[in-house]
Write a protein that holds these residues in place. Structure first.
Motif, short mmCIF file in Angstrom:
data_model
loop_
_atom_site.label_atom_id
_atom_site.label_comp_id
_atom_site.label_asym_id
_atom_site.label_seq_id
_atom_site.Cartn_x
_atom_site.Cartn_y
_atom_site.Cartn_z
N LEU A 60 0.85 -1.18 0.00
CA LEU A 60 0.00 0.00 0.00
C LEU A 60 0.89 1.24 0.00
CD1 LEU A 60 -2.74 1.42 0.24
CD2 LEU A 60 -2.60 1.12 2.73
N PHE A 61 0.74 2.08 -1.04
CA PHE A 61 1.57 3.27 -1.18
C PHE A 61 0.70 4.52 -1.03
CE2 PHE A 61 3.75 -0.12 -3.30
CZ PHE A 61 5.07 0.05 -2.94
N LEU A 62 1.06 5.34 -0.01
CA LEU A 62 0.27 6.54 0.30
C LEU A 62 1.13 7.79 0.44
CD1 LEU A 62 -1.98 4.87 3.03
CD2 LEU A 62 -2.74 5.56 0.76
N PRO A 63 2.27 7.92 -0.22
CA PRO A 63 3.09 9.14 -0.05
C PRO A 63 2.32 10.39 -0.45
CG PRO A 63 4.31 7.44 -1.24
CD PRO A 63 2.90 6.97 -1.15
N SER A 64 2.49 11.46 0.34
CA SER A 64 1.92 12.78 0.04
C SER A 64 0.40 12.74 -0.05
CB SER A 64 2.51 13.34 -1.26
OG SER A 64 3.91 13.43 -1.19
N CYS A 65 -0.23 11.92 0.79
CA CYS A 65 -1.70 11.88 0.86
C CYS A 65 -2.17 12.68 2.08
CB CYS A 65 -2.20 10.45 0.94
SG CYS A 65 -1.99 9.55 -0.62
N ALA B 126 -7.86 2.46 10.55
CA ALA B 126 -9.08 1.74 10.21
C ALA B 126 -8.93 1.00 8.88
CB ALA B 126 -10.26 2.71 10.15
N ALA B 127 -8.24 1.63 7.93
CA ALA B 127 -8.09 1.01 6.60
C ALA B 127 -7.24 -0.24 6.66
CB ALA B 127 -7.50 2.03 5.63
N ILE B 128 -6.10 -0.19 7.33
CA ILE B 128 -5.20 -1.34 7.30
C ILE B 128 -5.63 -2.44 8.27
CG2 ILE B 128 -3.29 0.15 6.64
CD1 ILE B 128 -2.16 -0.24 9.46
N SER B 129 -6.59 -2.13 9.14
CA SER B 129 -7.06 -3.16 10.08
C SER B 129 -7.75 -4.32 9.37
CB SER B 129 -8.00 -2.54 11.11
OG SER B 129 -9.18 -2.06 10.48
N GLN B 130 -8.21 -4.08 8.13
CA GLN B 130 -8.88 -5.13 7.36
C GLN B 130 -7.94 -5.78 6.33
OE1 GLN B 130 -12.07 -6.01 8.16
NE2 GLN B 130 -11.78 -4.50 9.81
N CYS B 131 -6.65 -5.43 6.44
CA CYS B 131 -5.67 -5.96 5.48
C CYS B 131 -4.69 -6.85 6.23
CB CYS B 131 -4.93 -4.82 4.78
SG CYS B 131 -6.03 -3.64 3.96
N SER B 132 -5.06 -8.08 6.42
CA SER B 132 -4.33 -8.98 7.32
C SER B 132 -3.00 -9.49 6.76
CB SER B 132 -5.22 -10.18 7.66
OG SER B 132 -5.64 -10.84 6.47
N THR B 133 -2.73 -9.26 5.46
CA THR B 133 -1.46 -9.75 4.88
C THR B 133 -0.56 -8.61 4.41
OG1 THR B 133 -2.47 -9.98 2.69
CG2 THR B 133 -2.53 -11.91 4.13
N LEU B 134 -0.87 -7.39 4.82
CA LEU B 134 -0.09 -6.23 4.39
C LEU B 134 1.36 -6.35 4.87
CD1 LEU B 134 -0.36 -3.50 2.91
CD2 LEU B 134 -0.75 -2.44 5.15
N GLU B 135 2.32 -6.17 3.92
CA GLU B 135 3.73 -6.28 4.24
C GLU B 135 4.47 -4.96 4.07
OE1 GLU B 135 5.35 -9.36 1.85
OE2 GLU B 135 4.26 -10.97 2.85
N THR B 136 4.07 -4.15 3.08
CA THR B 136 4.77 -2.90 2.78
C THR B 136 3.80 -1.73 2.85
OG1 THR B 136 6.33 -4.04 1.32
CG2 THR B 136 6.14 -1.66 1.07
N LEU B 137 4.16 -0.71 3.64
CA LEU B 137 3.33 0.48 3.80
C LEU B 137 4.22 1.71 3.64
CD1 LEU B 137 0.67 1.89 4.58
CD2 LEU B 137 1.36 1.67 6.97
N ASP B 138 3.83 2.59 2.71
CA ASP B 138 4.60 3.82 2.46
C ASP B 138 3.73 5.02 2.82
OD1 ASP B 138 6.13 5.91 1.57
OD2 ASP B 138 6.68 4.95 -0.33
N ILE B 139 4.13 5.74 3.88
CA ILE B 139 3.35 6.90 4.34
C ILE B 139 4.24 8.14 4.46
CG2 ILE B 139 1.53 5.61 5.53
CD1 ILE B 139 3.12 5.93 8.11
N ARG B 140 5.22 8.22 3.59
CA ARG B 140 6.10 9.39 3.61
C ARG B 140 5.35 10.66 3.19
NH1 ARG B 140 10.94 6.71 0.20
NH2 ARG B 140 9.10 5.81 -0.80
N PHE B 141 5.69 11.75 3.84
CA PHE B 141 5.15 13.08 3.51
C PHE B 141 3.62 13.14 3.63
CE2 PHE B 141 8.82 12.16 0.70
CZ PHE B 141 9.75 12.93 1.37
N CYS B 142 3.08 12.41 4.59
CA CYS B 142 1.64 12.49 4.89
C CYS B 142 1.50 13.38 6.14
CB CYS B 142 1.05 11.11 5.14
SG CYS B 142 1.07 10.05 3.68
N PRO B 143 1.12 14.64 5.98
CA PRO B 143 1.22 15.59 7.10
C PRO B 143 0.29 15.29 8.26
CG PRO B 143 0.09 16.57 5.21
CD PRO B 143 0.64 15.28 4.75
N LYS B 144 -0.82 14.56 8.02
CA LYS B 144 -1.79 14.36 9.10
C LYS B 144 -1.56 13.10 9.91
CE LYS B 144 -5.63 16.95 7.04
NZ LYS B 144 -7.07 16.91 6.63
#
Length: 710
Positions: free
Chosen positions: A652-657, A666-684
């Motif tokens: 899941l890639f969310l940079p600059s969101c 809440a979103a990732i709580s339903q993703c039981s196999t998530l391995e990679t998460l990108d949240i760079r530059f997400c100000p909130k």
């Protein structure tokens, strides 16, 4: 001395780095079994006396780099002797069976001393007098008369010899490297050596020409001969020739039945090459920049090299028209021949050709050739092309922007890339389709001259599965729908003149039932046409809608089962809604998308990858897909709502969101196999701890963020 006196059966003795007196050499006579004596870097005697070496059974003697005034050797059984780099002024030899003598770099030996030493050995077969600067032609004449069995002579670095009136008829090896006295006149003496097999003439600075007819010569070296200009060599047994760094060399005439490989690299002045070499297979003439078009005749069938397989003419910048007719040539390289404008190859067994850097080529003919693949995309000025290649399966003409006349007869061709061939017209495409019926992949990107008639001719391509018509001015796709029934991939990027009705046969009439991949990126198709296409063409596996400005939402909740079944002329059972086969959907940079809604009712059971990056106005994403593995929302700066029910999502890639931490949790709580998460530059979400995210999703392995974890 004590050790030697007790070793009566000693056969080999090696000594060095010391002083050996007269008594030591007298004691050696008691070692009756001694056969080999090696002395290196030693002082013999007191440096001014004569050292006698007398032994009745000694066979091999080496006195290398030794300091002694005079030596006297009386060894009736001696066969080989080396005095290399020793500084003696005189060597008196009484060795009637000696056949190998090395006096190389014995600088203090006079011409008379060398002559006397050699003349005392009538059975001499090998003589090395390298770097004996005082040796004269007179000495060589006397040696040639007294030593009738002399086979090997190394007179390198002997500046005084010119071989004037010297005759060495039994010689097989002659080395004359760095002999300043060797000139073209010396070749008359060498010509008498009919048994000669090896000849070395490196760094003979006054040598201007070599003309020899030696029936047994096998190896020849001519390196760094700065005035050497002309080579005329007839020797049927020649198997190796090294000619290099001879800047004045302009003519070579070579006859040999044994030579298989010839390399004449960087001979900038070479203009004339004549070869009669029946066994020659490989020739490298790289950087011979003075060679002209006449060189092509040398390597054609009538040129004297009937077995030639490989020819390299890289950077031969004087070539303009390259014409080869050869039934043996298999590999040809013309890399960097920038002046070549015409190429004609009649080489039925040619399997490899390199034209890198031939950017002025205007006319090319390959009739016939045995090539399986050919890349002419590096020839931007190519205007006329004729190809007859019965084995060719891949042809790339990408970037041949002025190509207007092309005749392509390749019955086994499966891939043709004519991207950016802006002058290619319908007549050429029709003829190519007729003569190449097995084409599977056809790339016509940015070919604006291709129109209705050309596309209609594709009906003869029964195996056509991939067609790229991107960046063209097409307005009507009907000939594609009617002619390319087996098409699996259709690319229509930036086809600005296609209207909404252009694609109606796809989603209203069931055209191209085998189509799996469709690319409509950067087109002008409206929202309703896209919705109907995605709803009705459930056989599509891969869809690209990148940069579609008319696409506002991706809302599949509004398309019910009944709507999907009503697509005209699509044969589907009415008792169940159709299942979408879509696996990959790319909507990168769609500026007007605001909402993406994919509920379970959309039946996207196979969707595994969704890319919505750079959709700057996207605010809401609500996806429920059982098999979605990859979701890219990078740089969706307006994103605030994210709802995911994707149990197999791994990346899941969310940079600059713009989403906040609670929404993310809440979103990732339903993703039981998530391995990679990108949240760079997400100000909130700067306050969200890494520990909290890992607690919610135990499968997380990699979290990319632009802040330090709390």
């Amino acid at each position: 001395m004590k050790a030697v006196s007790s070793l009566r059966n000693l056969e080999t003795l090696t000594l060095g780095r010391g002083q050996l007196g007269d008594t030591f050499f007298h004691a050696l006579a008691d070692c009756n079994m001694l056969r080999t004596l090696n002395v290196t870097d030693a002082t013999l005697g007191n440096g001014i006396q004569e050292i006698p070496i007398n032994h009745d059974r000694l066979r091999h003697l080496q006195l290398i780099k030794c300091r002694v005034m005079r030596i006297s050797v009386r060894c009736p059984q001696l066969e080989t002797m080396s005095l290399k780099r020793s500084n003696m002024a005189q060597a008196q030899l009484n060795c009637p069976l000696l056949h190998e003598l090395d006096i190389g770099s014995c600088h203090k030996l006079s011409d008379a001393a060398i002559r006397a030493a050699a003349l005392s050995c009538p059975l001499l077969e090998s003589l090395d007098m390298t770097n004996c600067s005082c040796v004269s032609d007179e000495t060589l004449r006397e040696i040639s008369g007294a030593c009738a069995n002399l086979r090997i002579l190394n007179a390198s670095y002997c500046p005084s010899i010119s071989l004037e009136s010297v005759r060495l008829p039994m010689l097989t090896v002659l080395k004359l490297d760095n002999c300043d006295g060797i000139t073209s006149a010396s070749m008359a003496a060498i010509a008498y050596s009919n048994m000669l097999e090896v000849l070395e003439l490196d760094n003979c600075s006054l040598l201007t020409s070599v003309s020899l007819d030696l029936p047994r010569l096998q190896h020849l070296r001519l390196v760094h001969c700065r005035k050497f200009a002309d080579l005329n060599l007839r020797t049927l047994m020649l198997s190796s020739i090294m000619v290099s760094n001879c800047p004045a060399l302009h003519r070579i005439n070579l006859t040999s039945n044994s030579l298989q490989k010839l390399a004449l690299q960087k001979q900038e002045s070479l203009t004339t090459l004549s070869l009669q070499c029946q066994s020659l297979q490989e020739v490298d003439l790289t950087d011979c920049e003075s060679l002209t078009d006449s060189i092509c005749e040398v390597f054609s069938d009538e040129g004297g090299c009937p077995m030639l397989k490989s020819l390299i003419l890289d950077n031969c910048e004087s070539l303009k028209a390259a014409r080869f007719c050869s039934t043996s040539l298999m590999s040809l390289s013309l890399g960097g021949c920038r002046a070549v404008t015409t190429l004609e190859l009649t080489c039925p067994y040619l399997q490899q050709v390199c034209l890198d850097g031939c950017d002025h080529l205007e006319r090319a003919s390959f009739c016939p050739v045995g090539l399986r693949s050919l890349n002419l995309g590096i020839c931007p000025k190519l205007g006329m092309l004729v190809i007859e290649a019965p084995n060719m399966v891949s042809l790339e003409l990408k970037g041949c922007g002025v190509l207007s006349d092309a005749s392509i007869n390749c019955p086994l061709l499966t891939s043709l890339d004519a991207s950016f061939c802006s002058q290619l017209k319908d007549e050429c495409l029709s003829a190519t389709a007729a003569s190449c019926p097995l084409i599977e992949t056809l790339i016509l990107m940015s070919c604006p001259s291709i129109g209705y008639d050309g596309l209609r001719s594709l009906c003869s391509l029964d195996h056509l599965s991939t067609l790229d018509l991107s960046y063209t001015f097409l307005m009507d796709l009907l000939p594609v729908f009617e002619s390319c029934l087996q098409l699996k991939v259709l690319r229509l990027q930036a086809c600005k003149y296609l209207t909404d009705s252009s694609l109606e046969p796809l989603y209203k009439q069931g055209a191209l039932r085998s189509l799996e991949e469709l690319d409509l990126s950067y087109g002008s198709i409206c929202q309703s046409a896209i919705e109907e296409l995605l709803a009705c063409c459930t056989n599509l596996i891969h869809v690209n809608l990148n940069g579609c400005a008319n696409m506002h939402d991706l809302d599949w909740a509004t398309v019910g089962p009944s709507d999907m079944i009503q697509c005209e002329n699509l044969l589907r059972p009415t008792d169940e809604s159709p299942e979408r086969l879509l696996q990959i959907l790319n909507c990168v940079g769609c500026p007007n998308i605001r909402k993406v809604l994919i509920p379970p009712s959309a039946r996207c059971f196979h969707l595994s990858s969704l890319n919505l990056s750079l959709s700057v106005n996207l605010k809401e994403v609500d996806i429920s897909c059982l098999n979605l593995c990859f979701l890219n929302l990078s740089n969706c700066s307006s994103l605030e709502i994210l709802k995911l029910d994707c149990p197999k999502l791994t990346s899941l890639f969310l940079p600059s969101c713009n989403i906040d931490g609670h929404t993310l949790e809440a979103a990732i709580s339903q993703c039981s196999t998530l391995e990679t998460l990108d949240i760079r530059f997400c100000p909130k979400i700067i306050s969200v701890s890494m520990g909290r995210l890992r607690t919610l999703c135990h499968s997380l392995k990699r979290i990319f963020s632009s802040f330090q974890p709390v």
